[in-house]
Design a protein around this motif. Structure first.
Motif, PDB file in Angstrom:
ATOM      1  N   TRP A 188     -10.642  17.508  34.132  1.00  0.00           N
ATOM      2  CA  TRP A 188      -9.771  17.323  35.299  1.00  0.00           C
ATOM      3  C   TRP A 188     -10.127  16.038  36.048  1.00  0.00           C
ATOM      4  O   TRP A 188      -9.253  15.339  36.565  1.00  0.00           O
ATOM      5  CB  TRP A 188      -9.852  18.528  36.231  1.00  0.00           C
ATOM      6  CG  TRP A 188      -8.944  19.641  35.810  1.00  0.00           C
ATOM      7  CD1 TRP A 188      -9.299  20.859  35.311  1.00  0.00           C
ATOM      8  CD2 TRP A 188      -7.512  19.633  35.851  1.00  0.00           C
ATOM      9  NE1 TRP A 188      -8.178  21.619  35.020  1.00  0.00           N
ATOM     10  CE2 TRP A 188      -7.069  20.882  35.353  1.00  0.00           C
ATOM     11  CE3 TRP A 188      -6.562  18.697  36.252  1.00  0.00           C
ATOM     12  CZ2 TRP A 188      -5.731  21.216  35.251  1.00  0.00           C
ATOM     13  CZ3 TRP A 188      -5.216  19.036  36.156  1.00  0.00           C
ATOM     14  CH2 TRP A 188      -4.811  20.274  35.655  1.00  0.00           C
ATOM     15  N   ARG A 228      -5.085  28.000  27.620  1.00  0.00           N
ATOM     16  CA  ARG A 228      -5.883  28.947  26.851  1.00  0.00           C
ATOM     17  C   ARG A 228      -5.041  30.126  26.412  1.00  0.00           C
ATOM     18  O   ARG A 228      -4.237  30.669  27.184  1.00  0.00           O
ATOM     19  CB  ARG A 228      -7.067  29.434  27.696  1.00  0.00           C
ATOM     20  CG  ARG A 228      -8.138  30.141  26.898  1.00  0.00           C
ATOM     21  CD  ARG A 228      -9.362  30.348  27.743  1.00  0.00           C
ATOM     22  NE  ARG A 228     -10.408  31.063  27.017  1.00  0.00           N
ATOM     23  CZ  ARG A 228     -11.589  31.380  27.534  1.00  0.00           C
ATOM     24  NH1 ARG A 228     -11.875  31.051  28.797  1.00  0.00           N
ATOM     25  NH2 ARG A 228     -12.483  32.032  26.820  1.00  0.00           N
ATOM     26  N   TRP A 279     -10.944  22.956  24.240  1.00  0.00           N
ATOM     27  CA  TRP A 279     -11.085  23.583  25.558  1.00  0.00           C
ATOM     28  C   TRP A 279     -10.024  23.093  26.536  1.00  0.00           C
ATOM     29  O   TRP A 279      -9.633  23.819  27.435  1.00  0.00           O
ATOM     30  CB  TRP A 279     -12.479  23.310  26.126  1.00  0.00           C
ATOM     31  CG  TRP A 279     -13.530  24.189  25.517  1.00  0.00           C
ATOM     32  CD1 TRP A 279     -13.334  25.262  24.709  1.00  0.00           C
ATOM     33  CD2 TRP A 279     -14.951  24.053  25.668  1.00  0.00           C
ATOM     34  NE1 TRP A 279     -14.535  25.819  24.338  1.00  0.00           N
ATOM     35  CE2 TRP A 279     -15.557  25.096  24.917  1.00  0.00           C
ATOM     36  CE3 TRP A 279     -15.774  23.153  26.344  1.00  0.00           C
ATOM     37  CZ2 TRP A 279     -16.935  25.258  24.847  1.00  0.00           C
ATOM     38  CZ3 TRP A 279     -17.141  23.326  26.283  1.00  0.00           C
ATOM     39  CH2 TRP A 279     -17.720  24.366  25.537  1.00  0.00           C
ATOM     40  N   TRP A 280      -9.605  21.837  26.372  1.00  0.00           N
ATOM     41  CA  TRP A 280      -8.617  21.273  27.295  1.00  0.00           C
ATOM     42  C   TRP A 280      -7.219  21.674  26.834  1.00  0.00           C
ATOM     43  O   TRP A 280      -6.769  21.313  25.753  1.00  0.00           O
ATOM     44  CB  TRP A 280      -8.748  19.755  27.320  1.00  0.00           C
ATOM     45  CG  TRP A 280      -7.698  19.029  28.124  1.00  0.00           C
ATOM     46  CD1 TRP A 280      -6.747  18.187  27.635  1.00  0.00           C
ATOM     47  CD2 TRP A 280      -7.493  19.067  29.541  1.00  0.00           C
ATOM     48  NE1 TRP A 280      -5.964  17.691  28.653  1.00  0.00           N
ATOM     49  CE2 TRP A 280      -6.409  18.217  29.839  1.00  0.00           C
ATOM     50  CE3 TRP A 280      -8.133  19.748  30.593  1.00  0.00           C
ATOM     51  CZ2 TRP A 280      -5.941  18.023  31.137  1.00  0.00           C
ATOM     52  CZ3 TRP A 280      -7.656  19.546  31.886  1.00  0.00           C
ATOM     53  CH2 TRP A 280      -6.580  18.701  32.158  1.00  0.00           C
ATOM     54  N   MET A 299     -14.300  21.623  31.626  1.00  0.00           N
ATOM     55  CA  MET A 299     -12.973  21.501  32.232  1.00  0.00           C
ATOM     56  C   MET A 299     -13.020  20.704  33.532  1.00  0.00           C
ATOM     57  O   MET A 299     -12.082  19.967  33.861  1.00  0.00           O
ATOM     58  CB  MET A 299     -12.377  22.884  32.474  1.00  0.00           C
ATOM     59  CG  MET A 299     -11.973  23.613  31.202  1.00  0.00           C
ATOM     60  SD  MET A 299     -10.609  22.780  30.326  1.00  0.00           S
ATOM     61  CE  MET A 299      -9.224  23.246  31.372  1.00  0.00           C
ATOM     62  N   GLU A 300     -14.105  20.795  34.255  1.00  0.00           N
ATOM     63  CA  GLU A 300     -14.245  19.991  35.471  1.00  0.00           C
ATOM     64  C   GLU A 300     -14.230  18.503  35.130  1.00  0.00           C
ATOM     65  O   GLU A 300     -13.609  17.697  35.814  1.00  0.00           O
ATOM     66  CB  GLU A 300     -15.547  20.359  36.200  1.00  0.00           C
ATOM     67  CG  GLU A 300     -15.502  21.721  36.878  1.00  0.00           C
ATOM     68  CD  GLU A 300     -16.833  22.080  37.527  1.00  0.00           C
ATOM     69  OE1 GLU A 300     -17.706  21.183  37.619  1.00  0.00           O
ATOM     70  OE2 GLU A 300     -16.994  23.246  37.931  1.00  0.00           O
ATOM     71  N   GLU A 338     -10.936  31.795  22.594  1.00  0.00           N
ATOM     72  CA  GLU A 338     -11.471  30.479  22.941  1.00  0.00           C
ATOM     73  C   GLU A 338     -10.463  29.352  22.717  1.00  0.00           C
ATOM     74  O   GLU A 338     -10.584  28.282  23.290  1.00  0.00           O
ATOM     75  CB  GLU A 338     -12.732  30.181  22.109  1.00  0.00           C
ATOM     76  CG  GLU A 338     -13.930  31.039  22.461  1.00  0.00           C
ATOM     77  CD  GLU A 338     -14.479  30.701  23.840  1.00  0.00           C
ATOM     78  OE1 GLU A 338     -14.433  29.508  24.237  1.00  0.00           O
ATOM     79  OE2 GLU A 338     -14.939  31.623  24.530  1.00  0.00           O
ATOM     80  N   GLY A 340     -20.910  24.362  29.366  1.00  0.00           N
ATOM     81  CA  GLY A 340     -20.040  25.531  29.255  1.00  0.00           C
ATOM     82  C   GLY A 340     -18.598  25.094  29.384  1.00  0.00           C
ATOM     83  O   GLY A 340     -18.301  23.948  29.770  1.00  0.00           O
ATOM     84  N   ARG A 341     -17.698  26.001  29.070  1.00  0.00           N
ATOM     85  CA  ARG A 341     -16.271  25.660  29.118  1.00  0.00           C
ATOM     86  C   ARG A 341     -15.844  25.222  30.518  1.00  0.00           C
ATOM     87  O   ARG A 341     -15.154  24.217  30.677  1.00  0.00           O
ATOM     88  CB  ARG A 341     -15.453  26.869  28.653  1.00  0.00           C
ATOM     89  CG  ARG A 341     -13.960  26.554  28.507  1.00  0.00           C
ATOM     90  CD  ARG A 341     -13.161  27.773  28.117  1.00  0.00           C
ATOM     91  NE  ARG A 341     -11.837  27.369  27.664  1.00  0.00           N
ATOM     92  CZ  ARG A 341     -11.350  27.556  26.443  1.00  0.00           C
ATOM     93  NH1 ARG A 341     -12.104  28.150  25.530  1.00  0.00           N
ATOM     94  NH2 ARG A 341     -10.144  27.164  26.127  1.00  0.00           N
ATOM     95  N   ASP A 342     -16.252  25.970  31.528  1.00  0.00           N
ATOM     96  CA  ASP A 342     -15.822  25.662  32.893  1.00  0.00           C
ATOM     97  C   ASP A 342     -16.315  24.287  33.328  1.00  0.00           C
ATOM     98  O   ASP A 342     -15.581  23.523  33.967  1.00  0.00           O
ATOM     99  CB  ASP A 342     -16.323  26.742  33.860  1.00  0.00           C
ATOM    100  CG  ASP A 342     -15.629  28.078  33.647  1.00  0.00           C
ATOM    101  OD1 ASP A 342     -14.555  28.075  33.003  1.00  0.00           O
ATOM    102  OD2 ASP A 342     -16.153  29.099  34.113  1.00  0.00           O
ATOM    103  N   GLU A 343     -17.556  23.965  32.984  1.00  0.00           N
ATOM    104  CA  GLU A 343     -18.101  22.669  33.370  1.00  0.00           C
ATOM    105  C   GLU A 343     -17.378  21.540  32.640  1.00  0.00           C
ATOM    106  O   GLU A 343     -17.092  20.492  33.221  1.00  0.00           O
ATOM    107  CB  GLU A 343     -19.603  22.625  33.068  1.00  0.00           C
ATOM    108  CG  GLU A 343     -20.297  21.417  33.678  1.00  0.00           C
ATOM    109  CD  GLU A 343     -21.808  21.424  33.437  1.00  0.00           C
ATOM    110  OE1 GLU A 343     -22.450  20.421  33.801  1.00  0.00           O
ATOM    111  OE2 GLU A 343     -22.316  22.418  32.862  1.00  0.00           O
TER     112      GLU A 343
END
Length: 897
Positions: A122, A417, A413-414, A118-119, A455, A113-116
């Protein structure tokens, strides 16, 4: 400074590795690089933020050396110097690296997923984000590290979103379907500036499009036959008499058997190709414009990854280039391929992934640029913002006068947004948060329960165009209409100098200027210094992919940071490319050694127990003191002028010549005691050390480490003192005595002439000479006589006679210096027979040369057609050569007599 306390701790050899880390740590511990607003004038530089994923390369070395030179000098001039460092989140490059690392672990981006994701992004950033900044410290970069920023820092990110919302509400950002450059590898849109066009060897395919209802066809030539899957028309020029019979008819698109109209448009160049164009509105910008004009349907025959889409009908899921091969084969088998020919054309490639770009119709976010760009154009053209070199203004003007709307959305995604929110009916509002979006939907009486955020992320340059503003006050953008004073921003903005490469003039420089006038109503910087590209010996741009770029850190370890800095600056005028050769670094290291050896020689002349104190006072009766003092002042003035004109390579050349040639090779030689084992007098040594202090101040911006090391040794300093915060030398007009420079210059030429005579007649420097100088006037005779010590000391002269009526010896060798004749008697020094042969050989050479000149001057065509200055130059050459021959003949007679 006493010899006891200083001489013993000066190493015999200069070791950059032991000096550079020591002084950088000292500067950092004393917080010399940090800046806070005070009552001084600011001198602000913002670093062109390198990619967070990056490591130091030769381009960074050049760019940051130049910035550091400017900042260090400004700090010494008394400015409150503030050099702001930081990194850019680099959406495309960083996401590509994260995707690659995940793939190596067997994980696909699509599995996350997007959040994962992004982790993971980072995590990568925290691992690699500070590497390049740490490497810049090895170079000596005097940045205010406390101010280190990152374009994805929370406050900075907020300013980016604030600008998007503000421009959208002003009607300067819009969402629309337009042709874009599509990168099928990164799967994102690119701006025009991110596309590199390369000339490649292609194929031109001539394809039959059958006319409906007739046993005939038209021929279409294309380099991209796969795009016929998206054809919706064939176009002819209405004035083209060859195709009058086709008007109003239809043709069959090969293989897909789609019936499409033949349309007419004067866009078609009748002289180019066959004069018939296939129109593919979804995959060519010009075709799209024609399609819009003629209401043609749009067929998007490619997926995001460059494979054929279901709309293409055939070859679905096949890679575009593989599909091309199949289509050509199938056309040939169907007798629809007339011929294939070799063809050179320019193809667009992604700057980031090197993938072949596909023009593609896509729904994206855009900035309307025409109105925004106007102040940025005007203020560069009138030099409110100055370009160095000024030649880049023409390129800038052309781009700004033809500016196109800016595609700012990226399918990644990075990044930042896009703050757009959609309801179930695909209506959208622009808002900072989902709660704000719901409020806006309420106001519009639209659905607002289930919202999704866009997105896409913003183009990286949409954040970096705010760099000179947001590094000082990220919240100012959101509150700019209130115009509340801000101590940091008001003090440091506008910045002073921007140092960057011309290839990002439009990516970054132009857009920063646009943002500056939009949000600060002022320029973001006073000056833009454009560096050249670092190239290898073959003229190729240095890059990792070519394997032609040395590792900068290995070069620093080998030659020292000072050596690298000096070597690069010595060879690169502003705006011109640097043809890099490691010998440049070697030259820089040799310069460091020369300086060190000169200083060590002076300290070795200190007598035990004697206290020495560097002074600016000189012995007015000593021409070498007066000359050296004047030369230092002349160089300070020249270097200041070079800085004003951003000619840093001219400045370092002047300093190099002053130290190596004037101080080391002339002044120190004259300062040496006449008897071996003696010491230089205390007074002379104090003056020499005083000169050395001035030289180190001039040198410091360019070679900060060795200059600091020597300056700290010259006399005792407190632990808080440092060269980088001492005062930049000012021009002392009283000491800038041009007459002393001229007088010593004549003496230097005389010494050089005597050395040439020794060389010509093969007389050892150990042999004493008798010298006769017949001067052109009494004042010169007086000057040479008064300062005869220079000649006597440097040229081992046993006797010297100077005057306006000096008799020349019977047998001699001579030379002319500034209208003064120098004679050296040769009896007892040389073999007369060999000297006769030498003179005759030189006469023969000059007579051959004279013959060529006479032939040219006797040629009426040359005399009548060549510019007058050229003819006069040849006449002067003739006269000078005849005079030289006459003098040599006189000498020959003396030998024969």
């Amino acid at each position: 400074m006493s010899s006891d306390s200083n001489n013993l701790d000066i190493p015999a050899q200069y070791d950059a590795s032991k000096v550079e880390d020591k002084w950088y740590q000292h500067w950092m511990e004393n917080n010399y690089f940090h800046s806070t607003p005070d009552d001084r004038e600011s001198f602000t530089v913002v670093i062109p933020p390198p990619n967070v994923t990056g490591v130091l390369h030769m381009g960074h070395m050049l760019n940051n050396t130049i910035q550091d030179v400017l900042v260090r000098r400004a700090r010494m001039q008394g400015y409150n110097a503030c050099w702001v460092p930081g990194t850019d989140h680099a959406s495309i490059a960083t996401e590509a690296k994260v995707v690659r690392r995940l793939r190596e672990k067997g994980v696909k981006k699509s599995d996350l997923g997007r959040d994962e994701f992004m982790e993971h992004a980072w995590e990568w950033t925290h691992e690699h984000g500070g590497i390049i900044l740490e490497q810049l410290k090895k170079l000596g970069a005097s940045c205010d590290w406390d101010r280190t920023n990152f374009t994805m820092n929370p406050e900075y990110s907020e300013s980016v979103i604030d600008v998007f919302i503000d421009l959208f509400e002003k009607g300067k950002i819009y969402r629309g379907a337009r042709m874009i450059n599509w990168d099928p590898v990164a799967k994102t849109a690119l701006s025009d500036e991110e596309v590199i066009h390369k000339e490649v060897n292609s194929k031109l395919y001539h394809i039959k499009y059958k006319i409906v209802g007739e046993n005939d066809y038209v021929t279409i030539a294309t380099t991209r036959p796969e795009t016929l899957l998206g054809d919706t028309a064939v176009c002819i020029n209405p004035e083209d008499e060859r195709y009058t019979h086709l008007k109003g008819k239809n043709v069959i698109v090969p293989l897909v058997n789609r019936e499409v109209p033949i349309i007419e448009d004067d866009y078609v160049d009748m002289e180019f190709g066959t004069g018939c164009l296939k129109i593919t509105p979804a995959h060519d910008e010009n075709d799209y414009n024609i399609g819009q004009k003629h209401n043609l349907p749009t067929i998007n025959m490619l997926n995001e990854d460059g494979t054929v889409s279901e709309e293409g009908e055939l070859y679905i899921g096949m890679d575009r280039f593989k599909a091309r091969k199949h289509i050509v084969k199938d056309l040939d088998e169907a007798d629809l391929l007339l011929k294939t020919e070799d063809y050179k054309n320019k193809v667009g490639y992604s700057e980031r992934t090197d993938a072949v770009i596909e023009p593609r119709l896509s729904l994206q976010w855009w900035v309307s640029m025409k109105e925004l760009a106007q102040p940025a154009l005007e203020n560069v053209m009138d030099d409110t913002v100055e370009f160095h070199p000024a030649k880049f203004k023409n390129t800038y003007r052309h781009w700004m006068e033809n500016v196109r709307d800016w595609c700012i959305s990226r399918q990644l995604w990075w990044g930042h947004r896009i703050p757009a929110w959609y309801n179930e009916d695909e209506e959208f509002v622009v808002a900072k948060t989902e709660d704000e979006a719901k409020e806006k939907f309420k106001i519009k009486n639209s659905k607002h329960e289930k919202l999704r955020q866009d997105e896409d992320v913003l183009d990286t340059w949409f954040s970096s165009w705010l760099w000179p503003i947001s590094v000082f006050d990220p919240k100012y953008i959101a509150e700019y209409q209130k115009r509340d004073p801000n101590k940091e921003l008001d003090y440091y903005y506008p910045t002073k100098d921007l140092v960057t490469a011309p290839e990002i003039m439009f990516f970054w420089v132009a857009r920063m200027i646009i943002a500056g006038y939009e949000y600060m109503d002022d320029k973001p910087f006073d000056n833009v210094y454009y560096t050249g590209i670092v190239r290898d010996k073959k003229g190729r741009k240095m890059s990792k992919s070519l394997g032609n770029s040395p590792d900068p850190l290995e070069l620093i370890d080998k030659y020292g940071a000072d050596g690298i800095r000096m070597g690069m600056l010595f060879a690169t005028p502003a705006g011109n490319d640097l043809p890099f050769d490691e010998k440049l670094c070697e030259q820089g290291r040799n310069f460091s050694n020369k300086i060190w050896n000169a200083f060590r020689f002076l300290t070795m002349n200190m007598e035990d127990g004697v206290h020495y104190e560097p002074t600016t006072d000189i012995n007015e009766n000593d021409i070498s003191d007066r000359w050296m003092s004047a030369r230092i002042q002349e160089t300070i003035a020249g270097v200041n002028e070079d800085f004003d004109k951003y000619k840093l390579n001219d400045a370092i050349k002047k300093i190099y010549s002053l130290i190596w040639d004037d101080f080391c090779d002339w002044y120190i030689e004259l300062a040496k005691p006449e008897e071996y084992g003696q010491h230089i007098s205390k007074e002379k040594l104090n003056t020499a050390l005083g000169f050395f202090e001035q030289l180190m101040k001039l040198l410091h911006p360019f070679m900060p480490f060795i200059s600091e090391e020597i300056w700290q040794h010259i006399q005792e300093r407190s632990t808080e003192e440092a060269l980088l915060i001492t005062e930049w030398p000012k021009v002392d007009e009283y000491r800038l005595n041009k007459k002393d420079i001229q007088t010593f210059g004549v003496l230097q030429e005389m010494v050089s002439s005597l050395r040439n005579i020794r060389s010509e007649v093969n007389v050892s420097p150990k042999e004493e000479l008798s010298v006769f100088i017949n001067t052109k006037d009494e004042s010169t005779a007086q000057s040479v006589s008064t300062n005869r010590i220079v000649l006597e000391k440097l040229e081992n002269i046993s006797s010297l006679e100077v005057g306006t009526k000096v008799e020349k010896p019977k047998v001699y060798s001579s030379s002319m210096v500034d209208g003064n004749e120098i004679y050296v008697p040769l009896e007892g020094l040389v073999d007369f027979e060999k000297e006769r042969e030498r003179i005759q050989k030189e006469i023969d050479r000059l007579e051959g040369f004279l013959k060529g000149i006479k032939a040219k001057l006797n040629n009426d065509g040359f005399v009548n057609n060549a510019p007058e200055a050229v003819v006069e130059k040849e006449k002067k050459k003739k006269a000078d050569t005849e005079e030289s021959i006459a003098k040599l003949n006189e000498q020959l007679k003396d030998f024969e007599g």
